[in-house]
Design a protein around this motif. Structure first.
Motif, short mmCIF file in Angstrom:
data_model
loop_
_atom_site.label_atom_id
_atom_site.label_comp_id
_atom_site.label_asym_id
_atom_site.label_seq_id
_atom_site.Cartn_x
_atom_site.Cartn_y
_atom_site.Cartn_z
N THR A 104 22.59 12.15 -2.50
CA THR A 104 21.81 10.91 -2.47
C THR A 104 22.71 9.78 -2.98
O THR A 104 23.83 10.02 -3.47
N THR B 215 22.22 8.19 -5.67
CA THR B 215 22.38 8.47 -7.11
C THR B 215 23.53 9.45 -7.35
O THR B 215 24.32 9.28 -8.28
N LYS C 95 26.74 8.76 -9.70
CA LYS C 95 27.07 9.66 -10.81
C LYS C 95 28.51 10.17 -10.69
O LYS C 95 29.21 10.32 -11.70
N TYR D 261 18.03 7.28 -0.86
CA TYR D 261 18.12 6.67 -2.18
C TYR D 261 16.74 6.49 -2.79
O TYR D 261 15.75 6.29 -2.09
N ASP D 262 16.70 6.59 -4.13
CA ASP D 262 15.48 6.37 -4.89
C ASP D 262 15.73 5.13 -5.75
O ASP D 262 16.46 5.18 -6.74
N LYS D 263 15.10 4.02 -5.35
CA LYS D 263 15.37 2.73 -6.01
C LYS D 263 15.07 2.79 -7.51
O LYS D 263 15.87 2.34 -8.33
N GLU D 264 13.93 3.37 -7.87
CA GLU D 264 13.54 3.44 -9.29
C GLU D 264 14.55 4.24 -10.11
O GLU D 264 14.90 3.87 -11.23
N GLU D 265 14.98 5.34 -9.53
CA GLU D 265 15.95 6.22 -10.21
C GLU D 265 17.25 5.46 -10.51
O GLU D 265 17.82 5.57 -11.60
N ILE D 266 17.73 4.68 -9.53
CA ILE D 266 18.97 3.92 -9.71
C ILE D 266 18.76 2.80 -10.72
O ILE D 266 19.61 2.56 -11.59
N LYS E 230 16.80 2.75 -13.20
CA LYS E 230 16.75 3.32 -14.56
C LYS E 230 18.16 3.44 -15.16
O LYS E 230 18.32 3.53 -16.38
#
Length: 318
Positions: free
Chosen positions: A233, A235, A239, A277-282, A284
């Motif tokens: 992803t 993220t 990472k 992609y997960d916008k909220e996860e990024i 954070k």
């Protein structure tokens, strides 16, 4: 006239040169910082045969920033199809010849840039003869940039880390100066482990990026890459950058556009898929997410829309 921003773009391969073609429409204050760990194809042959740093990625970036006639670009991108030079590009030979009449690799790059009226400049991240090594999660060690994707797929084990030999590799000093003076530092797009991260492994580069007051932007790839980022992803991409020394990012640019179905199916057959992609996860992680439809089809491949991408980067700076 709008002020021309100072941008340092870090990477290698097709992704970086695509972005540079867009950025040069907005500024001439561009420094392209290019990895020199390539050991495959025509570049690898010249590296072994002549003992020079690999010219391929440097050549592509010089051509992307060049203000030259279409015929000249066609000539420099021409690949020989027969004989001893089969597979070799004329641009690589041009740079190899320039090295022959110059005092150093970096001087040759500057002289070639002058001949082709380049907007900005192209710099090797280091002028040391470095090799890229990958360690997979199953413990396998792969020596050589060109072997990493092939062996990673055979082993079916994720890349745990990559590193350079010999290490530490000294940075090219001008690169550090330009990073410290930049208004924006852009990482990617391009192969995560073989084009972008190798630059971060050079001594002092990550510290200079962190010290710089520039905004730090990562352009995430549109598609995953077999042999490097299968199943990753956005993220996961970020990472991996942090795991290899990057300390902070301000923005990540992600593609929210759809891939035309015929291309999507073809990429899936080649074990490649759109990067999710997960916008909220990024967010954070303290990174702002910029979403845009960036899909362009160039010569039957999915690429970033170079002008849209450049406009986003310039807007983020201003």
């Amino acid at each position: 006239m709008r002020k021309q921003p100072r941008i340092v773009a870090i990477g290698g391969g097709t992704g970086l040169s695509t972005m540079l073609r867009g950025l040069k429409l907005f500024t001439t204050n561009i420094t392209a910082v290019v990895t020199v760990a390539d050991d495959g194809g025509g570049s690898g042959i010249l590296r072994e045969d002549l003992g020079i740093l690999p010219p391929g990625d440097i050549r592509n970036c010089i051509l992307a920033l060049a203000n030259t006639e279409p015929t000249m670009e066609q000539l420099l991108q021409y690949r020989f199809t027969e004989g001893m030079l089969k597979g070799q590009s004329f641009g690589n030979l041009f740079l190899a010849a320039m090295i022959g009449i110059s005092n150093s690799f970096e001087e040759a790059v500057k002289r070639m840039s002058e001949v082709l009226a380049v907007s900005g400049k192209v710099l090797p991240v280091t002028v040391e003869d470095v090799r890229l090594i990958a360690e997979l999660e199953n413990g396998t060690i792969i020596k050589g940039e060109s072997k990493i994707p092939e062996i990673q797929q055979k082993e079916n084990s994720r890349i745990k880390r990559i590193y350079l030999e010999p290490s530490p590799a000294a940075p090219f000093e001008e690169v550090l100066v330009d990073i410290l003076n930049a208004e924006a530092i852009v990482l990617g797009p391009g192969s995560l482990y073989t084009s972008v991260i190798p630059n971060l492994l050079v001594d002092g580069i990550c510290d200079a990026i962190e010290t710089s007051k520039a905004i730090k932007i990562y352009v995430c790839n549109i598609m995953t890459q077999p042999g490097e980022t299968l199943g990753y992803t956005a993220t996961d991409h970020i990472k991996a950058l942090f795991d290899h020394g990057l300390k902070s990012l301000d923005y990540v640019i992600v593609n929210k556009g759809d891939i035309p179905e015929e291309y999507r199916q073809r990429y899936i057959r080649d074990l490649s898929e759109p990067v999710k992609y997960d916008k909220e996860e990024i967010e954070k992680m303290g990174i702002k997410v910029v979403e845009e439809d960036l899909v362009a089809v160039k010569q039957e491949y999915i690429r970033h829309d170079e002008q849209k991408l450049a406009e986003i980067i310039v807007d983020l700076i201003s």
